[in-house]
Write a protein that holds these residues in place. Sequence first.
Motif, PDB file in Angstrom:
ATOM      1  N   GLU A  24       8.020  11.511  -3.055  1.00 44.53           N
ATOM      2  CA  GLU A  24       8.122  10.882  -1.763  1.00 44.53           C
ATOM      3  C   GLU A  24       6.707  10.628  -1.231  1.00 44.53           C
ATOM      4  O   GLU A  24       5.836  10.833  -1.908  1.00 44.53           O
ATOM      5  CB  GLU A  24       8.787  11.837  -0.923  1.00 44.53           C
ATOM      6  CG  GLU A  24      10.031  12.390  -1.037  1.00 44.53           C
ATOM      7  CD  GLU A  24      10.551  13.704   0.032  1.00 44.53           C
ATOM      8  OE1 GLU A  24      11.013  13.070   0.979  1.00 44.53           O
ATOM      9  OE2 GLU A  24      10.207  14.660  -0.498  1.00 44.53           O
ATOM     10  N   THR A  25       6.950   9.489  -0.370  1.00 40.45           N
ATOM     11  CA  THR A  25       5.639   8.982   0.011  1.00 40.45           C
ATOM     12  C   THR A  25       4.783  10.324   0.723  1.00 40.45           C
ATOM     13  O   THR A  25       5.431  11.172   1.508  1.00 40.45           O
ATOM     14  CB  THR A  25       5.561   7.985   1.017  1.00 40.45           C
ATOM     15  OG1 THR A  25       4.259   7.345   1.329  1.00 40.45           O
ATOM     16  CG2 THR A  25       6.336   8.201   2.225  1.00 40.45           C
ATOM     17  N   VAL A  47       1.946   8.865   2.344  1.00 37.34           N
ATOM     18  CA  VAL A  47       0.907   8.084   3.198  1.00 37.34           C
ATOM     19  C   VAL A  47       0.889   8.538   4.611  1.00 37.34           C
ATOM     20  O   VAL A  47      -0.384   8.528   5.042  1.00 37.34           O
ATOM     21  CB  VAL A  47       1.388   6.666   3.240  1.00 37.34           C
ATOM     22  CG1 VAL A  47       0.678   5.708   4.118  1.00 37.34           C
ATOM     23  CG2 VAL A  47       1.331   5.848   1.786  1.00 37.34           C
ATOM     24  N   GLU A 103      -2.293   4.989   0.276  1.00 36.68           N
ATOM     25  CA  GLU A 103      -1.377   4.034   0.237  1.00 36.68           C
ATOM     26  C   GLU A 103      -1.646   3.187  -0.889  1.00 36.68           C
ATOM     27  O   GLU A 103      -0.568   2.552  -1.729  1.00 36.68           O
ATOM     28  CB  GLU A 103      -1.687   3.233   1.467  1.00 36.68           C
ATOM     29  CG  GLU A 103      -0.683   2.069   1.748  1.00 36.68           C
ATOM     30  CD  GLU A 103      -0.940   1.073   2.940  1.00 36.68           C
ATOM     31  OE1 GLU A 103      -0.499  -0.009   2.987  1.00 36.68           O
ATOM     32  OE2 GLU A 103      -2.319   1.477   3.560  1.00 36.68           O
ATOM     33  N   GLU A 153       0.002   4.688  -4.135  1.00 35.92           N
ATOM     34  CA  GLU A 153       1.598   4.622  -4.319  1.00 35.92           C
ATOM     35  C   GLU A 153       2.096   2.878  -4.681  1.00 35.92           C
ATOM     36  O   GLU A 153       2.763   2.408  -5.311  1.00 35.92           O
ATOM     37  CB  GLU A 153       2.175   4.783  -2.847  1.00 35.92           C
ATOM     38  CG  GLU A 153       1.919   6.299  -2.873  1.00 35.92           C
ATOM     39  CD  GLU A 153       2.813   6.877  -1.461  1.00 35.92           C
ATOM     40  OE1 GLU A 153       2.772   8.105  -1.353  1.00 35.92           O
ATOM     41  OE2 GLU A 153       3.258   6.198  -0.744  1.00 35.92           O
ATOM     42  N   ARG A 154       1.053   2.109  -3.989  1.00 35.78           N
ATOM     43  CA  ARG A 154       1.715   0.660  -3.975  1.00 35.78           C
ATOM     44  C   ARG A 154       1.386   0.235  -5.490  1.00 35.78           C
ATOM     45  O   ARG A 154       2.285  -0.703  -6.082  1.00 35.78           O
ATOM     46  CB  ARG A 154       0.909  -0.503  -3.019  1.00 35.78           C
ATOM     47  CG  ARG A 154       1.295  -0.081  -1.608  1.00 35.78           C
ATOM     48  CD  ARG A 154       0.302  -0.893  -0.707  1.00 35.78           C
ATOM     49  NE  ARG A 154       0.283  -2.410  -0.789  1.00 35.78           N
ATOM     50  CZ  ARG A 154      -0.487  -2.850  -0.189  1.00 35.78           C
ATOM     51  NH1 ARG A 154      -1.479  -2.519   0.620  1.00 35.78           N
ATOM     52  NH2 ARG A 154      -0.576  -4.218  -0.333  1.00 35.78           N
ATOM     53  N   ARG A 163       4.044   1.783  -7.992  1.00 37.17           N
ATOM     54  CA  ARG A 163       5.358   0.843  -7.687  1.00 37.17           C
ATOM     55  C   ARG A 163       5.284  -0.361  -8.582  1.00 37.17           C
ATOM     56  O   ARG A 163       6.089  -0.911  -9.325  1.00 37.17           O
ATOM     57  CB  ARG A 163       5.628   0.616  -6.444  1.00 37.17           C
ATOM     58  CG  ARG A 163       7.064  -0.192  -6.446  1.00 37.17           C
ATOM     59  CD  ARG A 163       7.749  -0.054  -5.089  1.00 37.17           C
ATOM     60  NE  ARG A 163       8.831  -0.647  -4.768  1.00 37.17           N
ATOM     61  CZ  ARG A 163       9.745  -0.616  -3.828  1.00 37.17           C
ATOM     62  NH1 ARG A 163       9.410  -0.001  -2.810  1.00 37.17           N
ATOM     63  NH2 ARG A 163      10.958  -1.270  -3.854  1.00 37.17           N
ATOM     64  N   PHE A 222       8.747   5.403  -3.952  1.00 35.39           N
ATOM     65  CA  PHE A 222       8.330   6.410  -2.848  1.00 35.39           C
ATOM     66  C   PHE A 222       9.230   6.404  -1.680  1.00 35.39           C
ATOM     67  O   PHE A 222       8.612   5.581  -0.670  1.00 35.39           O
ATOM     68  CB  PHE A 222       6.816   6.129  -2.721  1.00 35.39           C
ATOM     69  CG  PHE A 222       5.859   6.155  -3.883  1.00 35.39           C
ATOM     70  CD1 PHE A 222       5.478   7.669  -4.547  1.00 35.39           C
ATOM     71  CD2 PHE A 222       5.648   5.206  -4.595  1.00 35.39           C
ATOM     72  CE1 PHE A 222       4.663   7.752  -5.315  1.00 35.39           C
ATOM     73  CE2 PHE A 222       4.914   5.302  -5.782  1.00 35.39           C
ATOM     74  CZ  PHE A 222       4.291   6.587  -6.232  1.00 35.39           C
ATOM     75  N   HIS A 234       7.974   4.981   2.165  1.00 40.15           N
ATOM     76  CA  HIS A 234       6.727   3.971   1.889  1.00 40.15           C
ATOM     77  C   HIS A 234       7.667   2.621   2.154  1.00 40.15           C
ATOM     78  O   HIS A 234       7.714   1.964   0.807  1.00 40.15           O
ATOM     79  CB  HIS A 234       6.126   4.142   0.701  1.00 40.15           C
ATOM     80  CG  HIS A 234       4.849   3.205   0.900  1.00 40.15           C
ATOM     81  ND1 HIS A 234       3.750   3.380  -0.077  1.00 40.15           N
ATOM     82  CD2 HIS A 234       4.590   2.188   1.565  1.00 40.15           C
ATOM     83  CE1 HIS A 234       2.818   2.926   0.226  1.00 40.15           C
ATOM     84  NE2 HIS A 234       3.303   1.722   1.267  1.00 40.15           N
ATOM     85  N   HIS A 288       7.548  -1.923   1.208  1.00 40.97           N
ATOM     86  CA  HIS A 288       6.701  -2.026   0.032  1.00 40.97           C
ATOM     87  C   HIS A 288       6.169  -3.356   0.129  1.00 40.97           C
ATOM     88  O   HIS A 288       6.977  -4.052  -0.056  1.00 40.97           O
ATOM     89  CB  HIS A 288       7.429  -1.724  -1.312  1.00 40.97           C
ATOM     90  CG  HIS A 288       6.369  -2.006  -2.295  1.00 40.97           C
ATOM     91  ND1 HIS A 288       5.217  -1.392  -2.864  1.00 40.97           N
ATOM     92  CD2 HIS A 288       6.475  -2.840  -3.419  1.00 40.97           C
ATOM     93  CE1 HIS A 288       4.845  -1.701  -3.798  1.00 40.97           C
ATOM     94  NE2 HIS A 288       5.252  -2.673  -4.179  1.00 40.97           N
TER      95      HIS A 288
END
Length: 459
Positions: free
Chosen positions: A55-56, A58, A65, A68-69, A72, A79, A82, A85
């Motif tokens: 899970e996120t 952030v 941040e 995670e970006r 993906r 996530f 988040h 996206h």
Amino acid sequence: MTAIEHVTDWRAAVRAATAHGERFAGAWASDGAWRAAFTAPGTVRVLSCPADHAETIVDLVGAAEWDEREARDLHGLRFPGHEPHRALVAHPAAGWTTPVTGDGVHEIAVGPVHAGVIESGHFRFHAVGDRVLLLDPRLFYKHRGLERAAEGRGPDEALAYAQRACAACAVANTIAYAQAVEEALGLWPDRALRVARTLLLELERLYNHLHDIGALCSGVGFAPGAMAFAALKERAQRLNAQLIGHRFLFGSVAVARGVVALTAEEAAGARAGVRALRTDAAAAWRELEFAASLQARLDGVGVLGREDAERLGTVGPAARAAGVRRDVREDSPRLWFGSFTPAGPLAATGDVAARLQVRAAEIEATCSALDEVLSAPVPAGAATARDAVSSLGIGRVESPRGATTCAVELAAGRVTRLRLRTASYANWPAVAHAAAGCLLPDFPLINKSFELCYACVDR
């Protein structure tokens, strides 16, 4: 030795780590898992969970941040929480900017092709008149896939991919990589190797800080300062070439062994060169301090407050200018810094003036460190077996721009995962934050006061 701690409740584990004062140092995808490094004085912990449980975080760790970006875009990880996206590495035609609406709001697009000699970067400004409401930076135009290219290669061969992430941070990146590999292999550098690597890091820091001060002068059109510090940087890089054979210190780092060795005569000559540079840099800095037209352009511009610097995970001179007195050199047992105190500005105002002052103070500290290292011959040194072998190693180094973290995973003598999270990667969100509320013509000055690398972000 850094161990992987497998957790079932990702957010709870991260919340517990931050509650104990541990600091986020980067996250990465690895063979169906999602991992994150957290640091505290003397320790590095790596938390890991199955990728489909990630899970996120952030809202708990704002600095995650971009990690995670990127995961993906490059690895297809999702996530939950988040949303929306926004692409980071991928470049879709639409949907990557933050929508901004209101009376009189307009968008100004700058780049990715620039008029000067600069890497590709796109900056989308949302503004009312000349006042910037929000800045969306878009990088990764030169993404080379260096981390993926290193996979399956032996540790010695894969080092070249870390080195070539960025010329200006070549030493910091390769030493972080070498430290990570050596930790995974259970190796420990002897004193000679620690000293030699410290020498290289401080030589790299010296020419970078000289360059950055000159670039900042250029950002306000103060030609005397720009020319003076450009000349000083040139002298520092000529010293690099004389000592190491390369202006950017390429080829000066290897895994488990030293490459650089200086005789007493060579060390003495280099010491004299550093002392002369120190004297001339101090004189040039005094000229800047009393240049009223320059100083008037620095105060109160591009402010990054301490709370925001902490939230965004800002590192290096930019963080110390905001009052976050952290420096990896304080906790670097694999290097040789002895007792070390981070340099700070006269006042931690977090503006362009403070970021400039930090670099000037660090030049003094760097020259002191170099003077001590070069007071004797510098043997090459080596790393020898001391600890248990592991599948993972973490290397952390204070680059000229701040903390750089390298994670290396090994199996059967081959690199299975390389993750290089540089200080520039950590600091770009802070640039966007510092630009908000300022005038559009101030952005070149704000950008140069951080002076981040595009290349080691793009990797």
